[in-house]
Write a protein that holds these residues in place. Structure first.
Motif, PDB file in Angstrom:
ATOM      1  N   SER A 178       5.345  13.548   6.209  1.00  0.00           N
ATOM      2  CA  SER A 178       6.193  12.181   6.392  1.00  0.00           C
ATOM      3  C   SER A 178       5.492  11.068   5.337  1.00  0.00           C
ATOM      4  CB  SER A 178       5.744  11.456   7.983  1.00  0.00           C
ATOM      5  OG  SER A 178       6.177  10.051   7.917  1.00  0.00           O
ATOM      6  N   PRO A 179       5.969  10.693   3.809  1.00  0.00           N
ATOM      7  CA  PRO A 179       5.233  10.007   3.710  1.00  0.00           C
ATOM      8  C   PRO A 179       5.503   8.276   3.353  1.00  0.00           C
ATOM      9  CG  PRO A 179       7.286  11.495   2.159  1.00  0.00           C
ATOM     10  CD  PRO A 179       7.658  11.800   4.070  1.00  0.00           C
ATOM     11  N   LEU A 180       6.402   7.892   4.593  1.00  0.00           N
ATOM     12  CA  LEU A 180       6.741   7.327   5.279  1.00  0.00           C
ATOM     13  C   LEU A 180       5.752   6.171   6.085  1.00  0.00           C
ATOM     14  CD1 LEU A 180       7.761   4.318   6.017  1.00  0.00           C
ATOM     15  CD2 LEU A 180       9.552   5.238   8.353  1.00  0.00           C
ATOM     16  N   ALA A 181       4.964   7.073   7.168  1.00  0.00           N
ATOM     17  CA  ALA A 181       4.273   7.492   8.063  1.00  0.00           C
ATOM     18  C   ALA A 181       3.206   7.267   7.258  1.00  0.00           C
ATOM     19  CB  ALA A 181       3.733   8.422   8.832  1.00  0.00           C
ATOM     20  N   GLN A 182       2.860   7.702   5.821  1.00  0.00           N
ATOM     21  CA  GLN A 182       1.323   8.570   5.364  1.00  0.00           C
ATOM     22  C   GLN A 182       1.381   6.104   4.585  1.00  0.00           C
ATOM     23  OE1 GLN A 182       2.213  11.314   2.169  1.00  0.00           O
ATOM     24  NE2 GLN A 182       0.375  11.676   2.915  1.00  0.00           N
ATOM     25  N   GLN A 183       2.574   5.971   4.207  1.00  0.00           N
ATOM     26  CA  GLN A 183       2.404   4.427   3.815  1.00  0.00           C
ATOM     27  C   GLN A 183       2.027   3.617   5.151  1.00  0.00           C
ATOM     28  OE1 GLN A 183       5.400   2.630   1.798  1.00  0.00           O
ATOM     29  NE2 GLN A 183       5.798   0.977   2.603  1.00  0.00           N
ATOM     30  N   LEU A 184       2.548   3.670   6.224  1.00  0.00           N
ATOM     31  CA  LEU A 184       2.493   2.770   7.606  1.00  0.00           C
ATOM     32  C   LEU A 184       0.783   2.978   7.922  1.00  0.00           C
ATOM     33  CD1 LEU A 184       5.538   3.724   9.933  1.00  0.00           C
ATOM     34  CD2 LEU A 184       5.012   1.423   9.032  1.00  0.00           C
ATOM     35  N   PHE A 185       0.682   4.148   7.665  1.00  0.00           N
ATOM     36  CA  PHE A 185      -1.310   4.268   8.424  1.00  0.00           C
ATOM     37  C   PHE A 185      -2.405   3.506   7.176  1.00  0.00           C
ATOM     38  CE2 PHE A 185      -0.612   8.446  10.252  1.00  0.00           C
ATOM     39  CZ  PHE A 185      -1.216   8.350  11.600  1.00  0.00           C
ATOM     40  N   TYR A 186      -1.411   2.982   6.013  1.00  0.00           N
ATOM     41  CA  TYR A 186      -2.171   2.471   4.811  1.00  0.00           C
ATOM     42  C   TYR A 186      -2.474   0.978   5.884  1.00  0.00           C
ATOM     43  CZ  TYR A 186      -2.543   5.173   1.058  1.00  0.00           C
ATOM     44  OH  TYR A 186      -2.564   6.520  -0.067  1.00  0.00           O
ATOM     45  N   GLY A 239      13.901  11.978  16.825  1.00  0.00           N
ATOM     46  CA  GLY A 239      15.711  10.976  17.518  1.00  0.00           C
ATOM     47  C   GLY A 239      16.103  10.085  16.274  1.00  0.00           C
ATOM     48  N   ASN A 240      16.532   8.903  16.965  1.00  0.00           N
ATOM     49  CA  ASN A 240      16.135   7.431  16.310  1.00  0.00           C
ATOM     50  C   ASN A 240      15.986   7.137  15.313  1.00  0.00           C
ATOM     51  OD1 ASN A 240      16.569   6.827  18.736  1.00  0.00           O
ATOM     52  ND2 ASN A 240      18.513   5.387  17.968  1.00  0.00           N
ATOM     53  N   PHE A 241      13.955   7.204  16.023  1.00  0.00           N
ATOM     54  CA  PHE A 241      13.546   5.762  16.007  1.00  0.00           C
ATOM     55  C   PHE A 241      11.648   6.362  15.524  1.00  0.00           C
ATOM     56  CE2 PHE A 241      12.793   8.105  20.057  1.00  0.00           C
ATOM     57  CZ  PHE A 241      11.124   8.030  20.652  1.00  0.00           C
ATOM     58  N   ILE A 242      11.724   5.026  15.027  1.00  0.00           N
ATOM     59  CA  ILE A 242       9.756   5.202  14.641  1.00  0.00           C
ATOM     60  C   ILE A 242       8.466   4.559  15.904  1.00  0.00           C
ATOM     61  CG2 ILE A 242       8.158   5.082  12.509  1.00  0.00           C
ATOM     62  CD1 ILE A 242      10.061   5.095  11.070  1.00  0.00           C
ATOM     63  N   ALA A 298      12.379  -1.894   3.860  1.00  0.00           N
ATOM     64  CA  ALA A 298      12.111  -1.733   2.667  1.00  0.00           C
ATOM     65  C   ALA A 298      12.289  -0.326   1.736  1.00  0.00           C
ATOM     66  CB  ALA A 298      11.199  -2.305   2.038  1.00  0.00           C
ATOM     67  N   PHE A 299      11.394   0.472   2.529  1.00  0.00           N
ATOM     68  CA  PHE A 299      10.832   1.856   2.315  1.00  0.00           C
ATOM     69  C   PHE A 299      12.213   2.907   2.451  1.00  0.00           C
ATOM     70  CE2 PHE A 299       9.445   6.465   3.018  1.00  0.00           C
ATOM     71  CZ  PHE A 299       8.411   6.392   2.926  1.00  0.00           C
ATOM     72  N   VAL A 300      12.857   2.937   2.797  1.00  0.00           N
ATOM     73  CA  VAL A 300      14.290   3.829   3.373  1.00  0.00           C
ATOM     74  C   VAL A 300      14.602   3.174   2.780  1.00  0.00           C
ATOM     75  CG1 VAL A 300      15.820   4.248   4.792  1.00  0.00           C
ATOM     76  CG2 VAL A 300      13.979   3.858   6.099  1.00  0.00           C
ATOM     77  N   ASP A 301      15.886   1.777   2.268  1.00  0.00           N
ATOM     78  CA  ASP A 301      16.741   1.443   0.591  1.00  0.00           C
ATOM     79  C   ASP A 301      16.649   1.578   0.068  1.00  0.00           C
ATOM     80  OD1 ASP A 301      17.754   0.337   3.354  1.00  0.00           O
ATOM     81  OD2 ASP A 301      17.327  -1.594   3.296  1.00  0.00           O
ATOM     82  N   ILE A 309      11.847   9.335   4.772  1.00  0.00           N
ATOM     83  CA  ILE A 309      10.752  10.058   6.508  1.00  0.00           C
ATOM     84  C   ILE A 309      10.343  10.762   6.644  1.00  0.00           C
ATOM     85  CG2 ILE A 309      11.619   9.364   8.639  1.00  0.00           C
ATOM     86  CD1 ILE A 309      13.743   7.786   7.877  1.00  0.00           C
ATOM     87  N   ILE A 310      11.035  11.703   7.037  1.00  0.00           N
ATOM     88  CA  ILE A 310      10.195  13.745   6.918  1.00  0.00           C
ATOM     89  C   ILE A 310      10.745  14.521   6.186  1.00  0.00           C
ATOM     90  CG2 ILE A 310      10.289  15.450   8.538  1.00  0.00           C
ATOM     91  CD1 ILE A 310       8.447  13.612   9.490  1.00  0.00           C
ATOM     92  N   ASN A 311       9.570  15.145   6.024  1.00  0.00           N
ATOM     93  CA  ASN A 311      10.099  16.527   4.439  1.00  0.00           C
ATOM     94  C   ASN A 311      10.031  17.498   5.207  1.00  0.00           C
ATOM     95  OD1 ASN A 311      10.059  18.405   2.472  1.00  0.00           O
ATOM     96  ND2 ASN A 311       8.504  17.176   1.538  1.00  0.00           N
ATOM     97  N   ILE A 312      11.271  18.200   5.446  1.00  0.00           N
ATOM     98  CA  ILE A 312      12.155  18.791   6.528  1.00  0.00           C
ATOM     99  C   ILE A 312      10.965  20.247   6.453  1.00  0.00           C
ATOM    100  CG2 ILE A 312      13.207  20.177   7.823  1.00  0.00           C
ATOM    101  CD1 ILE A 312      13.570  18.000   8.429  1.00  0.00           C
TER     102      ILE A 312
END
Length: 299
Positions: free
Chosen positions: A40-48, A59-62, A85-88, A93-96
């Protein structure tokens, strides 16, 4: 632009950031640190962010668990903006491809409800968008999980909605005797690939979600207003308590609104008070009509 809705949870350290659509399908993920979050590139960014302790995606949430160095009120809007901003910008979000070979465990925890006979079991995964209630094992064709739960002698009713299962028990057992057993069973059932709900076998969903039904446009204006008020202001509150309220009918002659109570709300000792002092007063005020009465069809 991506729309994010911020929602609190029972745990004050955990906040949910909900999307309008599903971001994962039948999978949930939990990351404790940046090294675990390769998928999850998004999760990696959040850990900063220095206050991020754990990231959950389902599901539909983080959902994010914070360290106590900050309060959510001080940072939640900034986090929502960062996710948007990340998603747009096309961020993943997840690399399946990196997760399909790994079985993802889930978490299940119990929450009390205003109904002492009902307990809400919250799952770290979206289960359904259709609220479904089962009064007995003969009604469980659409839910293998509900069918198995009814095999416990103390299970009286099962209600499934969004990411939780509400179980109503008979008086033969206290919750402190059976909570662990039910929670463990639900967790193992889902982790082993069991089907919680087969959406294609749900026979009647119109009363649970009439706003999406073609009959909505055929209703009178007052009925449509009532449904919209129930959807926006009432349903989120009763869902938090492990239940659901569904519009049944509105009689223009005697101004009576009839609703269906489901899950923990059904048979709850405080449901009459909630109907009269809460929902009825809200409808009177918002519709500017003191003659309105609210009754539960299944009270």
């Amino acid at each position: 632009m991506t729309k994010i809705t911020i929602k609190e949870t029972q745990n004050p350290a955990i906040l949910k950031f909900e999307f309008e659509d599903f971001i994962t399908q039948n999978q949930s993920f939990e990351f404790k640190n940046i090294d675990e979050a390769n998928a999850s590139p998004l999760a990696q960014q959040l850990f900063y962010l220095p206050f991020v302790k754990t990231v959950y995606i389902s599901g539909n949430f983080i959902a994010i668990e914070r360290y106590s160095i900050v309060e959510w009120d001080d940072v939640k809007d900034a986090v929502a903006e960062q996710i948007t901003a990340f998603v747009d910008k096309g961020g993943v979000i997840i690399n399946i491809d990196e997760t399909t070979t790994k079985k993802q465990p889930i978490t299940v925890y119990g929450e009390t409800t205003p109904n002492p006979a009902a307990l809400k079991f919250v799952v770290s995964r979206m289960l359904t968008r259709n609220a479904v209630e089962y009064k007995n094992i003969d009604q469980t064709a659409s839910s293998p999980l509900a069918k198995e739960l009814f095999k416990f002698p103390y299970v009286k009713e099962v209600f499934i909605d969004e990411n939780y299962i509400s179980v109503t028990k008979y008086d033969i057992n206290n919750w402190d005797e059976i909570t662990l057993e039910v929670r463990s069973f639900i967790k193992q059932f889902i982790e082993n690939g069991g089907t919680v709900l087969d959406e294609s076998l749900i026979e009647v969903a119109t009363k649970n979600d009439i706003t999406k039904d073609e009959n909505f446009d055929k209703l009178d204006v007052t009925s449509q207003q009532i449904i919209n008020i129930l959807e926006e202001y009432v349903k989120p509150a009763v869902a938090a308590d492990g239940g659901n309220i569904a519009f049944d009918s509105y009689n223009e002659n005697d101004k009576t609104v009839k609703v269906i109570l489901q899950g923990a709300c059904s048979g709850c000792p405080s449901s009459t008070f909630t109907l009269k002092s809460g929902i009825e007063n809200m409808l009177k005020s918002m519709l500017n009509d003191e003659a309105i009465k609210v009754e539960a069809v299944n009270a």
